[in-house]
Design an enzyme around this catalytic site. Sequence first.
Site, PDB file in Angstrom:
ATOM      1  N   GLY A 108      -4.225 -60.588 -35.911  1.00 27.83           N
ATOM      2  CA  GLY A 108      -4.579 -59.648 -36.983  1.00 27.83           C
ATOM      3  C   GLY A 108      -6.076 -59.539 -37.163  1.00 27.83           C
ATOM      4  O   GLY A 108      -6.551 -59.158 -38.225  1.00 27.83           O
ATOM      5  N   LEU A 109      -6.845 -59.858 -36.126  1.00 23.39           N
ATOM      6  CA  LEU A 109      -8.304 -59.795 -36.259  1.00 23.39           C
ATOM      7  C   LEU A 109      -8.869 -58.515 -35.655  1.00 23.39           C
ATOM      8  O   LEU A 109     -10.035 -58.484 -35.247  1.00 23.39           O
ATOM      9  CB  LEU A 109      -8.952 -61.043 -35.626  1.00 23.39           C
ATOM     10  CG  LEU A 109      -8.659 -62.357 -36.360  1.00 23.39           C
ATOM     11  CD1 LEU A 109      -9.204 -63.555 -35.593  1.00 23.39           C
ATOM     12  CD2 LEU A 109      -9.221 -62.355 -37.778  1.00 23.39           C
ATOM     13  N   GLY A 110      -8.046 -57.497 -35.577  1.00 28.83           N
ATOM     14  CA  GLY A 110      -8.615 -56.186 -35.268  1.00 28.83           C
ATOM     15  C   GLY A 110      -8.563 -55.741 -33.829  1.00 28.83           C
ATOM     16  O   GLY A 110      -9.425 -55.000 -33.387  1.00 28.83           O
ATOM     17  N   SER A 112      -6.439 -53.628 -32.508  1.00 33.91           N
ATOM     18  CA  SER A 112      -6.136 -52.188 -32.426  1.00 33.91           C
ATOM     19  C   SER A 112      -7.396 -51.357 -32.632  1.00 33.91           C
ATOM     20  O   SER A 112      -7.640 -50.380 -31.916  1.00 33.91           O
ATOM     21  CB  SER A 112      -5.114 -51.776 -33.493  1.00 33.91           C
ATOM     22  OG  SER A 112      -3.961 -52.539 -33.383  1.00 33.91           O
ATOM     23  N   ASP A 155     -12.359 -51.427 -40.068  1.00 35.16           N
ATOM     24  CA  ASP A 155     -12.303 -52.176 -38.813  1.00 35.16           C
ATOM     25  C   ASP A 155     -12.965 -51.395 -37.676  1.00 35.16           C
ATOM     26  O   ASP A 155     -13.581 -51.980 -36.779  1.00 35.16           O
ATOM     27  CB  ASP A 155     -10.845 -52.554 -38.474  1.00 35.16           C
ATOM     28  CG  ASP A 155      -9.856 -51.431 -38.738  1.00 35.16           C
ATOM     29  OD1 ASP A 155     -10.267 -50.318 -39.137  1.00 35.16           O
ATOM     30  OD2 ASP A 155      -8.649 -51.650 -38.532  1.00 35.16           O
TER      31      ASP A 155
END
Length: 338
Positions: A108-110, A112, A155
């Site tokens: 979940g640290l970006g 995408s 993000d």
Amino acid sequence: MKTITARAPGKLMLLGEHAVVYGYPCIVTTVGLYVSATVTLTNDHRLTISTPNLRHQKITFQKPLDEIGQDLSVETAFAEAAVAQILARAAAPTGLLVHTDGPTLSYGLGSSSAVTVAVAAACAHALGLNLTNRELFDLAYAAVLAAQGKGSGFDIAAAIYGGTIWFETAGKAIEPLICPELPFLIGYSGAKVSTRRFVDGVAQLRQRQPTHIERIFQQISELTKDARSALTNQEWQRLGDLLDLNQGLLDSLGVNTPPLARLIFAAREAGALGAKLSGAGGGDCMFALSQPADRQAIMAAINHHGQWIDLPLGVPGVQITVDDHTYNTPNRSPRSAE
Ligand code: MEV
């Protein structure tokens, strides 16, 4: 034929998540978890994307150029949406081959947003579009909205500008923060979750409880404003309090989970000055504010309940490499949106 590679970092949301979707500010820093995209022009009138999936297998996806952007397939949605945005502005190529690579388990640290920025930057360069950071932000943010439906764009801004930034919804403001130190330890709860699901959950709660949720967002915004100077002035005790207060408000939005809460409480008990979840919630990551003397104890506490993730923070944003020569997009310094 030239091969263009762009790489972009992931992010760690420090304060302001969820509220930033509704017009409020957030503070985000980058993490040294880079995703790369390599683009080659071809003659087959197709877009081919090859990418690793969550099981570390390479998957390949193909589409005729004139169908790009329609019916986005789940595993390549962000990359395809990024190509679609670039093709809407560039002279049509005779075909494109895009390889993406990077950490398959993204915590979940970006990943995408990093893949969206890397693909957009590499494609733009391959097709002769000389984009500023702001133009790249607008294109990549439109791609994220097409692939994910909702999102503030923080993000995307982090992946482009790098460092630590003050961000307001949809890039109303993108300002660099000079942070001599970022003494945070990241913990992973072991569960990777869908951002969309938790953003939608908060949206539904906001519909049922509009007045209360708006007040919570306003309070998160006040904490975030206060935290800006605490962070840049290195007032750690004050920042720790603000992180804990922000966490309390995230709990009230229902985005915390037992594994994340265990990590947060364990880090505080081990001496963290403050600890909170980072991002959409529901799982993924938290971080703790640690003084040097407490680092080992906090790391051990995080490893006991989850996984400490050792990554550099505040790393540079997107970089493009053409035939071994690396450079940044123009206007690299973040500034307020014009
Ligand atoms: C997710 O990482 C952060 C959220 O604020 C969504 C967004 O800002 O796009 C929940």
